[in-house]
Design a protein around this motif. Structure first.
Motif, PDB file in Angstrom:
ATOM      1  N   TYR A  26     -59.234 -40.957  27.091  1.00 38.21           N
ATOM      2  CA  TYR A  26     -58.025 -40.364  27.162  1.00 38.21           C
ATOM      3  C   TYR A  26     -56.951 -41.120  28.078  1.00 38.21           C
ATOM      4  N   ASN A  37     -57.042 -33.231  25.680  1.00 39.17           N
ATOM      5  CA  ASN A  37     -56.273 -33.572  24.687  1.00 39.17           C
ATOM      6  C   ASN A  37     -54.840 -32.628  24.419  1.00 39.17           C
ATOM      7  N   ALA A  38     -55.622 -31.338  25.063  1.00 38.58           N
ATOM      8  CA  ALA A  38     -54.366 -30.346  25.419  1.00 38.58           C
ATOM      9  C   ALA A  38     -53.335 -30.603  26.107  1.00 38.58           C
ATOM     10  N   HIS A  96     -53.305 -30.807  29.546  1.00 39.09           N
ATOM     11  CA  HIS A  96     -53.511 -30.116  30.909  1.00 39.09           C
ATOM     12  C   HIS A  96     -53.184 -31.029  32.061  1.00 39.09           C
ATOM     13  N   GLU A 151     -61.971 -20.611  25.804  1.00 38.66           N
ATOM     14  CA  GLU A 151     -62.087 -22.006  25.509  1.00 38.66           C
ATOM     15  C   GLU A 151     -61.730 -22.789  26.568  1.00 38.66           C
ATOM     16  N   PRO A 152     -60.479 -23.016  26.696  1.00 38.78           N
ATOM     17  CA  PRO A 152     -59.945 -23.999  28.103  1.00 38.78           C
ATOM     18  C   PRO A 152     -60.603 -23.683  29.153  1.00 38.78           C
ATOM     19  N   ASP A 202     -64.317 -25.112  28.949  1.00 37.67           N
ATOM     20  CA  ASP A 202     -64.182 -26.477  28.781  1.00 37.67           C
ATOM     21  C   ASP A 202     -63.979 -26.950  30.251  1.00 37.67           C
ATOM     22  N   LEU A 249     -54.386 -21.264  32.440  1.00 39.64           N
ATOM     23  CA  LEU A 249     -54.973 -21.462  31.392  1.00 39.64           C
ATOM     24  C   LEU A 249     -55.410 -20.236  30.602  1.00 39.64           C
ATOM     25  N   ARG A 261     -61.489 -31.973  24.490  1.00 42.00           N
ATOM     26  CA  ARG A 261     -60.600 -30.681  24.127  1.00 42.00           C
ATOM     27  C   ARG A 261     -59.494 -30.421  25.210  1.00 42.00           C
ATOM     28  N   TYR A 262     -60.078 -30.342  26.315  1.00 39.98           N
ATOM     29  CA  TYR A 262     -59.192 -30.046  27.589  1.00 39.98           C
ATOM     30  C   TYR A 262     -58.070 -31.122  27.742  1.00 39.98           C
TER      31      TYR A 262
END
Length: 281
Positions: A104, A69-70, A72, A235-236, A239, A231, A66-67
């Protein structure tokens, strides 16, 4: 990129060449390794494991997916992509991500605007990470294995990536072609300092980064990537904490302070070092 799966795999039991045979990889000595329905192959024999389920857990893999793919760490991925493709011949080459996590950085590399062919191999000791990687992109070869004993034939790789991982330089030198390159990304002294200041009672003095060059390599250069990152949302932040070793090193009070955050500005500070495999004497 024109992506294919890397195929110069070695049997983890005797080091001989593995050949694809239907839904398995087999060596001439009769050792056989089934390919999972998701497309990865398990090349980490039980006698080479240090625990029953080594590497990142399901929760850590999901948090990292999740982190990342966002976006960052997109600037890091772009720097790794540039360094990987720099100097690669027009005929293309092959690349291993040693400690690939959920894939990733290989996915980002595969999306380069470049017509050269590239055979990709992602390896991780965590079966959960390898499973997640295979589910997201079927083009590379994905292997459960260990950097301590890479299931790769000698001198078959043009690039090895070790990103926030555990380098085993003798193995990297063994599998790289002469003139091949190792790209290593490590945390700098200020990496995530603001988060560390919250979760730890005090920060330990930073140990100076090693200036030594591993045997078998020459150092090309070291690039510093440093940028601010804000951030927002629980959630982030959760994560980021779960995907790092800090979650397990911090005490309950430190984790509670981090869990109470709704926003945090942190510093991303990493070093990208390039080494070249020396030619044999």
């Amino acid at each position: 990129m024109r992506i294919t799966a890397f195929t110069d795999l070695a049997c983890p039991l005797d080091g001989t060449s593995l050949q694809r045979d239907g839904a398995a990889w087999r060596c001439a000595n009769g050792h056989s390794f089934d390919i999972a329905s998701q497309g990865y192959v398990h090349l980490l024999p039980v006698q080479q494991k240090r625990s029953r389920d080594p590497g990142d857990s399901k929760a850590m893999v999901a948090a990292r997916r999740r982190y990342l793919n966002a976006g960052h760490y997109q600037p890091i991925a772009e720097a790794v992509r540039r360094a990987t493709l720099d100097g690669l011949p027009a005929t293309g080459g092959s690349c291993l991500d040693a400690g690939c996590g959920e894939g990733y950085y290989l996915r980002q590399l595969a999306e380069a605007d470049d017509d050269r062919p590239l055979a990709l191999l992602g390896l991780d000791i965590s079966k959960w990470a390898t499973l997640a990687a295979a589910r997201q992109d079927a083009r590379p070869a994905w292997v459960v294995g260990s950097n301590a004993r890479l299931p790769v034939l000698p001198g078959t790789l043009d690039r090895v990536l070790c990103l926030f991982g555990f380098p085993v330089y003798a193995e990297f030198a063994r599998v790289l072609k002469p003139g091949g390159r190792l790209l290593q990304v490590d945390a700098g002294p200020d990496h995530l300092r603001e988060l560390r200041q919250i979760i730890y009672p005090s920060l330990k003095p930073e140990r100076p980064a090693s200036a030594s060059t591993p045997p078998g390599f020459v150092r090309i250069d070291t690039e510093t990537l440093r940028y601010p990152l804000t951030l927002t949302g629980a959630e982030p932040l959760a994560d980021l904490l779960v995907m790092t070793p800090h979650f397990y090193r911090a005490n309950a009070e430190g984790r509670a302070r981090a869990a109470a955050l709704t926003a945090l500005a942190v510093t991303v500070d990493v070093r990208l070092t390039r080494f070249e495999r020396m030619s044999e004497a």
